[in-house]
Design an enzyme around this catalytic site. Structure first.
Site, PDB file in Angstrom:
ATOM      1  N   CYS A   1      -1.513 -41.988   1.885  1.00 38.72           N
ATOM      2  CA  CYS A   1      -1.489 -41.135   0.826  1.00 38.72           C
ATOM      3  C   CYS A   1      -1.839 -41.993  -0.432  1.00 38.72           C
ATOM      4  O   CYS A   1      -1.757 -43.109  -0.555  1.00 38.72           O
ATOM      5  CB  CYS A   1       0.132 -40.851   0.531  1.00 38.72           C
ATOM      6  SG  CYS A   1       0.298 -39.578  -0.643  1.00 38.72           S
TER       7      CYS A   1
ATOM      8  N   CYS B   1       7.170 -37.423   0.341  1.00 42.34           N
ATOM      9  CA  CYS B   1       5.571 -36.998  -0.009  1.00 42.34           C
ATOM     10  C   CYS B   1       5.546 -35.885  -0.879  1.00 42.34           C
ATOM     11  O   CYS B   1       5.994 -34.825  -0.492  1.00 42.34           O
ATOM     12  CB  CYS B   1       4.824 -37.138   1.018  1.00 42.34           C
ATOM     13  SG  CYS B   1       2.978 -37.058   0.708  1.00 42.34           S
TER      14      CYS B   1
ATOM     15  N   HIS C   1       4.389 -41.193   3.900  1.00 42.32           N
ATOM     16  CA  HIS C   1       5.598 -41.692   3.556  1.00 42.32           C
ATOM     17  C   HIS C   1       6.592 -40.614   3.375  1.00 42.32           C
ATOM     18  O   HIS C   1       6.256 -39.381   3.219  1.00 42.32           O
ATOM     19  CB  HIS C   1       5.206 -42.535   2.402  1.00 42.32           C
ATOM     20  CG  HIS C   1       4.740 -41.392   1.067  1.00 42.32           C
ATOM     21  ND1 HIS C   1       5.650 -41.199   0.003  1.00 42.32           N
ATOM     22  CD2 HIS C   1       3.511 -41.088   1.070  1.00 42.32           C
ATOM     23  CE1 HIS C   1       4.876 -40.381  -0.680  1.00 42.32           C
ATOM     24  NE2 HIS C   1       3.630 -40.242  -0.219  1.00 42.32           N
TER      25      HIS C   1
ATOM     26  N   ASP D   1      -0.353 -41.753  -3.142  1.00 38.89           N
ATOM     27  CA  ASP D   1       0.742 -42.146  -3.991  1.00 38.89           C
ATOM     28  C   ASP D   1       0.806 -43.575  -4.474  1.00 38.89           C
ATOM     29  O   ASP D   1       0.571 -44.533  -3.575  1.00 38.89           O
ATOM     30  CB  ASP D   1       2.156 -41.748  -3.067  1.00 38.89           C
ATOM     31  CG  ASP D   1       3.343 -41.920  -3.771  1.00 38.89           C
ATOM     32  OD1 ASP D   1       3.690 -43.111  -4.465  1.00 38.89           O
ATOM     33  OD2 ASP D   1       4.106 -40.941  -3.690  1.00 38.89           O
TER      34      ASP D   1
ATOM     35  N   ARG E   1       3.074 -45.373  -4.955  1.00 38.62           N
ATOM     36  CA  ARG E   1       4.150 -46.386  -4.411  1.00 38.62           C
ATOM     37  C   ARG E   1       3.585 -46.805  -3.043  1.00 38.62           C
ATOM     38  O   ARG E   1       4.417 -47.587  -2.305  1.00 38.62           O
ATOM     39  CB  ARG E   1       5.331 -45.556  -4.455  1.00 38.62           C
ATOM     40  CG  ARG E   1       5.768 -45.420  -5.971  1.00 38.62           C
ATOM     41  CD  ARG E   1       7.140 -44.294  -5.949  1.00 38.62           C
ATOM     42  NE  ARG E   1       6.293 -42.823  -5.324  1.00 38.62           N
ATOM     43  CZ  ARG E   1       7.099 -42.061  -5.290  1.00 38.62           C
ATOM     44  NH1 ARG E   1       8.390 -42.008  -5.493  1.00 38.62           N
ATOM     45  NH2 ARG E   1       6.581 -40.844  -4.822  1.00 38.62           N
TER      46      ARG E   1
END
Ligand code: CO
Length: 205
Positions: free
Chosen positions: A44, A103, A100, A46, A48
């Site tokens: 992803c 999400c 994750h 993302d 993080r």
């Protein structure tokens, strides 16, 4: 320090490069000659979930493709080209699809709100939901979302396996295993969701 020029990032970069070189004087010269990663990571976007960092790998050690929701679409030339290059040229032996928990893409796909353009991209996650609606809706709150995150990963693992690139690699007898992992934002730990597919026979239907 001016934030306008992002000088702090350029300064970070100089320190990082110097530290790498201090550890290993040949590090960048060696990498500049060639890359030989053993893994393809599809994750992803993302912020993080930084691929190299969470699996403790240096530059050159993992080939990375990230997008919103770690989706593998059969019409996405970008993702397909990455898979082709990784499998046929770099000859990676492992493809890791890593989603994750929590999400935002999966969460957005589950909501009825209008998110604009991105809803077109998230439609594929909604298809996963529709296929498994009963089991998903039997769960509440964050458990419902987390379960959907796992189902999405499983669907994307299957999508990787069904690409012509992976199918042809297996037909040629090339060793290639596709794994599904999920990352927990809360403790930084990866979990294997029990999906590792290394032949067409292992594909669920
Ligand atoms: Co995400």
């Amino acid at each position: 320090m001016s934030n306008d020029t992002l000088q702090h990032l350029l300064d970070n970069n100089r320190r990082w490069s110097a530290a790498k070189t201090a550890q290993d004087t040949d590090f960048f010269r060696r990498l500049a000659r060639q890359q030989k990663p053993q893994y393809l990571w599809i994750g992803c976007a993302d912020s993080r979930v930084p691929a190299n960092e969470i699996i403790g790998l240096d530059p050159g050690e993992v080939f990375v493709h990230r997008n919103v929701g770690n989706l593998v679409e059969h019409t996405d030339m970008n993702c397909l080209s990455v898979i082709q290059y990784a499998v046929e040229v770099l000859q990676v032996q492992h493809v890791i699809v890593c989603g994750h928990y929590g999400c935002g893409a999966v969460q957005a796909a589950l909501s009825d709100e209008d998110h604009g353009l991105i809803d077109n991209w998230l439609r594929k996650i909604q298809e996963v939901y529709r296929t498994h609606r009963e089991e998903v809706d039997a769960r509440q709150g964050s458990q419902r979302l987390d379960y959907m995150c796992e189902l999405n990963i499983a669907a994307q693992v299957a999508n990787v396996c069904r690409t012509t690139v992976v199918q042809n690699a297996w037909r040629r007898g090339q060793k290639l295993c596709v794994h599904g992992w999920v990352y927990s934002l809360k403790d930084g730990l990866l979990h294997n969701i029990g999906l590792s597919i290394d032949s067409p026979e292992q594909l669920p239907c």
